[in-house]
Design a protein around this motif. Structure first.
Motif, PDB file in Angstrom:
ATOM      1  N   HIS A 355     166.711 123.413 105.024  1.00  0.00           N
ATOM      2  CA  HIS A 355     167.026 124.110 106.268  1.00  0.00           C
ATOM      3  C   HIS A 355     168.416 123.696 106.713  1.00  0.00           C
ATOM      4  O   HIS A 355     168.728 122.504 106.767  1.00  0.00           O
ATOM      5  CB  HIS A 355     166.017 123.780 107.371  1.00  0.00           C
ATOM      6  CG  HIS A 355     166.341 124.450 108.675  1.00  0.00           C
ATOM      7  ND1 HIS A 355     166.094 125.784 108.892  1.00  0.00           N
ATOM      8  CD2 HIS A 355     166.937 123.991 109.811  1.00  0.00           C
ATOM      9  CE1 HIS A 355     166.499 126.115 110.108  1.00  0.00           C
ATOM     10  NE2 HIS A 355     167.026 125.036 110.690  1.00  0.00           N
ATOM     11  N   ASP A 356     169.228 124.688 107.041  1.00  0.00           N
ATOM     12  CA  ASP A 356     170.597 124.468 107.502  1.00  0.00           C
ATOM     13  C   ASP A 356     171.398 123.699 106.463  1.00  0.00           C
ATOM     14  O   ASP A 356     171.972 122.640 106.721  1.00  0.00           O
ATOM     15  CB  ASP A 356     170.616 123.741 108.855  1.00  0.00           C
ATOM     16  CG  ASP A 356     171.818 124.147 109.701  1.00  0.00           C
ATOM     17  OD1 ASP A 356     172.664 124.917 109.198  1.00  0.00           O
ATOM     18  OD2 ASP A 356     171.916 123.693 110.856  1.00  0.00           O
ATOM     19  N   SER A 371     167.251 125.559 115.008  1.00  0.00           N
ATOM     20  CA  SER A 371     165.948 124.919 114.864  1.00  0.00           C
ATOM     21  C   SER A 371     165.160 125.573 113.735  1.00  0.00           C
ATOM     22  O   SER A 371     165.168 126.798 113.579  1.00  0.00           O
ATOM     23  CB  SER A 371     165.172 125.048 116.174  1.00  0.00           C
ATOM     24  OG  SER A 371     163.788 124.829 115.986  1.00  0.00           O
ATOM     25  N   SER A 372     164.448 124.764 112.962  1.00  0.00           N
ATOM     26  CA  SER A 372     163.575 125.324 111.923  1.00  0.00           C
ATOM     27  C   SER A 372     162.297 125.892 112.527  1.00  0.00           C
ATOM     28  O   SER A 372     161.694 126.812 111.962  1.00  0.00           O
ATOM     29  CB  SER A 372     163.234 124.255 110.882  1.00  0.00           C
ATOM     30  OG  SER A 372     162.413 123.240 111.434  1.00  0.00           O
ATOM     31  N   VAL A 377     159.590 127.683 110.457  1.00  0.00           N
ATOM     32  CA  VAL A 377     159.834 126.814 109.292  1.00  0.00           C
ATOM     33  C   VAL A 377     159.885 127.637 108.001  1.00  0.00           C
ATOM     34  O   VAL A 377     159.173 127.376 107.039  1.00  0.00           O
ATOM     35  CB  VAL A 377     158.814 125.653 109.208  1.00  0.00           C
ATOM     36  CG1 VAL A 377     159.022 124.686 110.336  1.00  0.00           C
ATOM     37  CG2 VAL A 377     157.360 126.125 109.183  1.00  0.00           C
ATOM     38  N   TYR A 379     161.941 127.711 105.631  1.00  0.00           N
ATOM     39  CA  TYR A 379     162.287 127.000 104.407  1.00  0.00           C
ATOM     40  C   TYR A 379     161.056 126.392 103.742  1.00  0.00           C
ATOM     41  O   TYR A 379     161.033 126.193 102.524  1.00  0.00           O
ATOM     42  CB  TYR A 379     163.352 125.943 104.677  1.00  0.00           C
ATOM     43  CG  TYR A 379     162.916 124.647 105.337  1.00  0.00           C
ATOM     44  CD1 TYR A 379     163.036 123.433 104.662  1.00  0.00           C
ATOM     45  CD2 TYR A 379     162.434 124.615 106.641  1.00  0.00           C
ATOM     46  CE1 TYR A 379     162.679 122.234 105.265  1.00  0.00           C
ATOM     47  CE2 TYR A 379     162.084 123.426 107.253  1.00  0.00           C
ATOM     48  CZ  TYR A 379     162.202 122.233 106.561  1.00  0.00           C
ATOM     49  OH  TYR A 379     161.846 121.048 107.164  1.00  0.00           O
ATOM     50  N   HIS A 400     166.114 118.815 106.106  1.00  0.00           N
ATOM     51  CA  HIS A 400     166.671 119.482 107.285  1.00  0.00           C
ATOM     52  C   HIS A 400     167.894 118.635 107.594  1.00  0.00           C
ATOM     53  O   HIS A 400     167.781 117.536 108.112  1.00  0.00           O
ATOM     54  CB  HIS A 400     165.637 119.451 108.409  1.00  0.00           C
ATOM     55  CG  HIS A 400     166.033 120.186 109.644  1.00  0.00           C
ATOM     56  ND1 HIS A 400     165.117 120.810 110.468  1.00  0.00           N
ATOM     57  CD2 HIS A 400     167.228 120.387 110.241  1.00  0.00           C
ATOM     58  CE1 HIS A 400     165.729 121.346 111.501  1.00  0.00           C
ATOM     59  NE2 HIS A 400     167.026 121.103 111.387  1.00  0.00           N
ATOM     60  N   ARG A 407     166.994 118.005 113.456  1.00  0.00           N
ATOM     61  CA  ARG A 407     166.457 117.562 112.163  1.00  0.00           C
ATOM     62  C   ARG A 407     165.247 116.648 112.297  1.00  0.00           C
ATOM     63  O   ARG A 407     164.548 116.396 111.308  1.00  0.00           O
ATOM     64  CB  ARG A 407     167.548 116.883 111.335  1.00  0.00           C
ATOM     65  CG  ARG A 407     168.087 115.591 111.888  1.00  0.00           C
ATOM     66  CD  ARG A 407     169.309 115.119 111.098  1.00  0.00           C
ATOM     67  NE  ARG A 407     169.849 113.858 111.599  1.00  0.00           N
ATOM     68  CZ  ARG A 407     170.593 113.724 112.686  1.00  0.00           C
ATOM     69  NH1 ARG A 407     170.898 114.780 113.409  1.00  0.00           N
ATOM     70  NH2 ARG A 407     171.032 112.537 113.050  1.00  0.00           N
TER      71      ARG A 407
END
Length: 721
Positions: A355-356, A371-372, A377, A379, A400, A407
């Protein structure tokens, strides 16, 4: 369209005015980070690693779960330590340090390690092919032995660097080199890979007396890291360059000739076939645009699948011939339909996800600061949909990434959902998951960086929580399984990037999902081909059939997903993830407009976003009965002198230097316990329990601040008398 507008409006409401976090940053005081035996962060007493021998060799056991050879019916969860060292991060340790490091890994709860870029380390500064650095080879062998002595299994790449072990290159950790693609079409490249296995994995380790490839500690071999043909061409894509390497043209033409037989037959299938392209002359061109849907791209995908499956079989035969008995995997990223079909025959599926994602360390590198939880979420969901049911599934890389301020979410989201899905191993990617000390004199250890989780107190807190939620088994595996039916090549479309639709992968937030042969599906609810069903309809089917409780709180329109076990609730629009189990309760939140009641733990308020968790540590392992608990409170962390090019801190200018700074914060919490007396003691990042900073009698309720006399921390010990 209505639902999308509702979601956007709700998201803006939830994230438009985030909680006001402190602008004070507190310097970490610890230098040594080695845990002492018996410290609150030493999990080895209740997460012991046994002796690795023939009886405890890892196999694919019942229902395709990782298990010991002597007990194939009992699944084993493996918490993995990523060991992706390079000279910039210190390289492989000397013998004395390896012993200390392996022992510390076991104390932190790790029982699996992944050795990544071994080939690059062995060839650093070497000018001749296969001329391995003797000291590095010795250190690798000793580390493997030290890990085994501490009950830590190995997962190793057969190839990490696209330079292989060719001599004379100084870009072994970069994208230079073409060996990963050459493997599929060039016998000389394949022979190079084969000799690598013979001279690295099949070389006797003097410290164990057996070659790693025949050692019971070697659990998984990934034939080549991130080795899909399409992905490799993306990695090497450059402006002005054709998307597909010309070396693919001849084998693709040969494949077309075998499939179609004549140019006339091909022209009927490809509306864009030009008059000067002929199968007979092997002059059919590769696609000029990977993002323009076409029949040409669809056939290229089919060619990739056939070639990738054949190459995996050929590579696997080499390992078996060398005496390897463990699990073999390949193509451990890229969640497209094409890649999933290439993974169809694998003994174990391994996947990488981020993520990111951050591309590098240079000034100007970017993150989104997203934000995940806000995207459900995704990912995690995308790799859940790449799993093949009925065989082991290993997350070989995830993160993350630093410096994303959300994170802390990863330390709750990934282990919770990995446990819910019944995945077999979990490996957060980095140079190493721990360090023995801050301030080592190496370029990548002078400050927190992306992929350097060991230096980051936020990531370390997440790994600590993962040992409890995932490896200890605090979060249960779902009894609900929704298979995604797979037919085969007919599932391909003209879109090379096609993957499982996100509106269906959200089922992974409720129960287990994964791919399954369509002809093997019974009458249970399943995602069929073509993917025209809705997750709402499937949820209702699960409720009607009794697989999902009628009171399950999932409301897709409201962005709320509750797991079938009832233990996990994700609220996208509120920016919250909650986990409530017998032994651990936790919440990650970017907004806190009202108290969060988890059952025993209640979060009354906080001065900013973060992660809060409480886990029972004593033999009871029960929040309602235990007397000793680990509290985790993670906010954010940055480096001293860290600067950005923008006010939103998305674009890095300078990563700064040590010491690490933890963002000051507090959280008001209470527990549904009443006792004669209780105390809260800060626990340093090195596991040292300091003098209590809070004491009380009766109801357990207090304001927890990470600004304590011993220095800022993410850990606290709560004791009830």
């Amino acid at each position: 369209m209505g639902r999308r507008l509702f979601a956007v409006a709700a998201m803006l409401l939830a994230f438009g005015s985030p909680m006001r976090a402190s602008d004070q940053w507190l310097p970490v005081r610890e230098v040594s980070l080695e845990l002492r035996t018996g410290s609150p962060l030493d999990f080895s007493s209740f997460l012991p690693n046994g002796t690795i021998d023939a009886d405890r060799r890892m196999v694919a056991g019942a229902n395709g779960r990782l298990a010991f050879a002597s007990s194939p019916e009992k699944p084993e969860r493996m918490l993995c330590a990523s060991l992706a060292w390079s000279p910039a991060s210190g390289g492989f340790p000397d013998h004395e340090t390896a012993d200390r490091y392996a022992r510390q890994l076991a104390m932190h709860g790790y029982n699996l390690s992944r050795l990544h870029f071994v080939d690059a380390s062995l060839m650093f500064g070497r000018d001749r092919d296969f001329d391995y650095d003797p000291e590095t080879l010795d250190r690798i062998h000793y580390l493997l032995a030290a890990l085994k002595r501490n009950g830590i299994y190995w997962m190793i790449d057969g190839l990490s660097s696209p330079r292989g072990v060719y001599g004379g290159f100084d870009d072994r950790w970069d994208n230079g080199g073409n060996l990963k693609l050459d493997l599929f079409v060039d016998d000389r490249a394949f022979e190079h890979w084969k000799r690598m296995q013979e001279t690295i994995l099949a070389r006797v380790n003097p410290y164990t007396g057996v070659a790693p490839i025949r050692d019971d500690a070697l659990a998984v071999v990934i034939l080549a890291n991130e080795n899909g043909m399409e992905f490799d061409t993306v990695v090497h894509d450059r402006p002005g360059k054709a998307p597909y390497d010309p070396l693919l043209a001849k084998p693709f033409n040969n494949w077309l000739a075998k499939r179609y037989g004549s140019t006339e037959a091909l022209a009927k299938a490809w509306p864009d076939l030009r008059s000067d392209e002929m199968i007979e002359a092997r002059s059919v061109e590769l696609p000029a645009d990977r993002y323009g849907d076409s029949a040409r791209l669809r056939d290229l995908q089919a060619f990739f699948i056939e070639t990738e499956r054949a190459t995996t079989a050929r590579m696997s035969e080499v390992l078996r011939g060398l005496g390897y008995r463990g699990l073999i995997s390949n193509y451990n990223n890229w969640p497209t339909v094409q890649a999933s079909l290439s993974r169809r025959d694998l003994e174990a599926v391994t996947m990488n996800t981020y993520h990111d994602w951050v591309s590098g360390y240079a000034p100007g590198s970017k993150t989104t600061q997203a934000s995940s939880i806000a995207d459900g979420v995704n990912y995690i969901r995308m790799i859940a949909a790449a799993r093949w049911l009925g065989r082991p599934f290993v997350v070989s890389e995830y993160d993350h990434l630093f410096w994303n301020r959300y994170r802390y979410e990863a330390g709750l989201a990934m282990p919770a959902y990995a446990a819910l899905q019944g995945w077999d191993a979990l490996c957060r990617h980095g140079h190493g998951p721990i360090v023995l000390t801050y301030g080592e004199p190496f370029a990548h250890k002078k400050a927190m960086l992306p992929y350097a989780i060991a230096l980051d107190p936020v990531a370390r807190a997440g790994e600590t929580l993962a040992a409890l939620l995932y490896r200890r088994g605090d979060v249960a595996t779902s009894d609900v399984t929704v298979p995604f039916a797979v037919r085969g090549e007919e599932d391909l479309s003209d879109d090379m990037q096609a993957r499982e639709p996100e509106h269906l992968t959200d089922l992974a937030l409720i129960g287990r999902i994964g791919l399954e042969d369509g002809k093997d599906l019974g009458k249970t609810p399943a995602v069929l081909q073509p993917r025209q069903q809705s997750s709402e309809a499937l949820l209702e089917s699960l409720r009607q059939g009794g697989a999902l409780p009628r009171d399950n709180g999932t409301n897709i329109d409201a962005g709320i997903y509750q797991s079938s076990t009832g233990e996990i609730v994700l609220n996208r629009f509120a920016g919250q993830l909650r986990v409530a189990t017998t032994a651990t309760e936790a919440a990650a939140f970017s907004s806190l407009r009202a108290p969060i009641d988890l059952g025993v733990l209640r979060i009354e308020g906080a001065d900013g976003n973060g992660l809060v968790a409480v886990s029972a540590l004593d033999g009871e392992a029960s929040l309602s009965k235990s007397r000793r608990f680990l509290l985790i409170f993670a906010t954010d962390a940055q480096n001293t002198g860290m600067t950005f090019r923008d006010t939103e801190e998305k674009v890095i200018e300078d990563f700064g230097r040590l010491p690490v700074l933890i963002r000051e914060g507090y959280v008001d919490i209470s527990m549904d316990r009443s006792v004669p007396s209780w105390s809260v003691s800060p626990v340093g990042l090195d596991g040292t329990a300091h003098a209590p900073v809070l004491k009380g009698k009766g109801a357990v309720a207090f304001r927890l601040s990470n600004d304590v006399p011993s220095g800022p921390t993410t850990y606290f010990l709560l004791e009830l008398q």
